[in-house]
Motif scaffolding. Sequence first.
Motif, mmCIF file in Angstrom:
data_model
loop_
_atom_site.group_PDB
_atom_site.id
_atom_site.type_symbol
_atom_site.label_atom_id
_atom_site.label_comp_id
_atom_site.label_asym_id
_atom_site.label_seq_id
_atom_site.Cartn_x
_atom_site.Cartn_y
_atom_site.Cartn_z
ATOM 1 N N ASP A 152 1.094 -1.489 0.200
ATOM 2 C CA ASP A 152 0.189 -0.486 0.023
ATOM 3 C C ASP A 152 0.392 1.296 -0.123
ATOM 4 N N SER A 153 2.057 1.559 1.046
ATOM 5 C CA SER A 153 2.795 2.276 0.339
ATOM 6 C C SER A 153 3.357 2.585 -0.910
ATOM 7 N N LEU A 154 4.479 1.978 -0.805
ATOM 8 C CA LEU A 154 4.473 1.694 -2.123
ATOM 9 C C LEU A 154 3.756 2.207 -3.214
ATOM 10 N N ASN A 155 2.011 1.928 -3.880
ATOM 11 C CA ASN A 155 1.580 2.060 -4.246
ATOM 12 C C ASN A 155 1.292 3.780 -4.192
ATOM 13 N N PHE A 156 0.724 4.313 -2.690
ATOM 14 C CA PHE A 156 1.002 5.440 -2.373
ATOM 15 C C PHE A 156 1.447 6.865 -2.831
ATOM 16 N N LEU A 157 3.168 6.011 -3.162
ATOM 17 C CA LEU A 157 4.148 6.666 -3.129
ATOM 18 C C LEU A 157 4.297 6.999 -4.889
ATOM 19 N N VAL A 201 3.403 -3.417 -17.977
ATOM 20 C CA VAL A 201 3.531 -3.559 -16.486
ATOM 21 C C VAL A 201 4.750 -3.132 -16.725
ATOM 22 N N ALA A 202 5.748 -4.554 -16.943
ATOM 23 C CA ALA A 202 7.427 -3.870 -16.965
ATOM 24 C C ALA A 202 7.972 -2.563 -17.394
ATOM 25 N N ASP A 203 7.424 -2.593 -18.136
ATOM 26 C CA ASP A 203 7.640 -1.114 -18.901
ATOM 27 C C ASP A 203 7.952 -0.355 -18.529
ATOM 28 N N ALA A 204 6.577 -0.027 -18.133
ATOM 29 C CA ALA A 204 5.793 0.872 -17.383
ATOM 30 C C ALA A 204 7.462 1.693 -15.768
ATOM 31 N N LEU A 205 7.653 0.243 -14.791
ATOM 32 C CA LEU A 205 7.567 0.067 -13.784
ATOM 33 C C LEU A 205 9.564 0.303 -14.411
ATOM 34 N N ASN A 206 9.391 -0.339 -15.437
ATOM 35 C CA ASN A 206 11.069 0.325 -16.104
ATOM 36 C C ASN A 206 11.299 1.670 -16.327
ATOM 37 N N ASP A 207 10.572 2.548 -16.608
ATOM 38 C CA ASP A 207 10.560 3.587 -16.681
ATOM 39 C C ASP A 207 10.462 4.881 -15.751
ATOM 40 N N ILE A 208 10.001 4.319 -14.723
ATOM 41 C CA ILE A 208 9.796 4.902 -13.003
ATOM 42 C C ILE A 208 11.196 5.652 -12.637
ATOM 43 N N ASP A 209 11.816 6.559 -12.320
ATOM 44 C CA ASP A 209 12.618 6.540 -11.370
ATOM 45 C C ASP A 209 12.605 6.800 -9.657
ATOM 46 N N ILE A 210 12.594 5.461 -9.552
ATOM 47 C CA ILE A 210 12.156 5.618 -7.918
ATOM 48 C C ILE A 210 12.874 6.861 -6.633
ATOM 49 N N GLU A 240 12.541 11.359 -3.603
ATOM 50 C CA GLU A 240 12.550 12.587 -2.767
ATOM 51 C C GLU A 240 11.608 14.001 -2.169
ATOM 52 N N ASN A 241 10.486 13.352 -2.214
ATOM 53 C CA ASN A 241 8.956 13.717 -2.084
ATOM 54 C C ASN A 241 8.412 13.233 -0.795
ATOM 55 N N PHE A 242 9.201 12.255 -0.609
ATOM 56 C CA PHE A 242 8.354 11.158 0.242
ATOM 57 C C PHE A 242 7.549 12.626 1.540
ATOM 58 N N ILE A 272 12.606 2.971 6.173
ATOM 59 C CA ILE A 272 11.124 3.313 5.381
ATOM 60 C C ILE A 272 11.357 3.497 3.748
ATOM 61 N N LYS A 273 12.844 4.891 3.729
ATOM 62 C CA LYS A 273 12.458 4.805 2.291
ATOM 63 C C LYS A 273 13.442 4.456 1.580
ATOM 64 N N ALA A 274 14.491 3.565 2.455
ATOM 65 C CA ALA A 274 15.109 2.308 1.678
ATOM 66 C C ALA A 274 14.084 1.139 2.012
#
Length: 173
Positions: free
Chosen positions: A53-58, A103-112, A117-119, A143-145
Motif C-alpha cells: 500500500d505504501s509503495l502504491n501511495f508513494l 507493467v514491466a515497461d512502465a516500472l522500468n521507466d520510473i525513477d523511484i 525525494e518527495n516522501f 522506510i525509504k530504503a
Amino acid sequence: MGLSANYQEINTNDLDRIVETIESEVEINLYRELDALANNEELNQYNMDKMWDSLNFLITGETSENLTFKSLVTDAIFGSCQFPDDMIDIYLAFVAPDGVCDVADALNDIDIDEYLENFDMKEFAKNNVYPDIWEYEDEEEFIKADLKAAFETLKEFYIETANNGNCVLVFIG
C-alpha cells in the motif's frame, strides 16, 4: 486488505486452473492450488511483505481504500483483474501476459528516487496508508530504503515474468 502481498509467476494453464477452482466454489482446493504454485521453485515469486500500500501511495497517491486502477503501477501491485470478494476470502487478482509486458515497461521507466525525494511520512499517516508506521520519524531513512528495495524487486520480478511470457498472480492476505 491483508498483511502481506505475494506475487507469483504463473502460466496461462495455471491461471485457467485457478479460475476453474474458484468457479467450483471449493475454497480448500484454491488454497491447495496456491500452495502448489508457491512451492514450484521453477516459477518466479516475490513476497513484498507489508509495503504494498505504501509503495502504491508513494507513486500514485492512492491507497488501497481509494484505488482507481488508472495506473500501471497500481496494476503491478494489485493486479489488473480481481476475483470477486464474494467468491474467496483473500484478495486475489492477476495480470495477463500482455499486461505484464506493459507493467514491466512502465516500472522500468520510473525513477523511484524522484518519488522518494518527495516522501512525507505525515502524508502517509494522514491518508492511513498501510502499514501504520508513520509516527516513527527516526526510521524515515530505513522506510525509504524499504520502499526503494520493494520497488526495485517488484520491477525485476515483472521484467523477468514478461520475458518468460507468463501471467502474474497477486494475493494479499
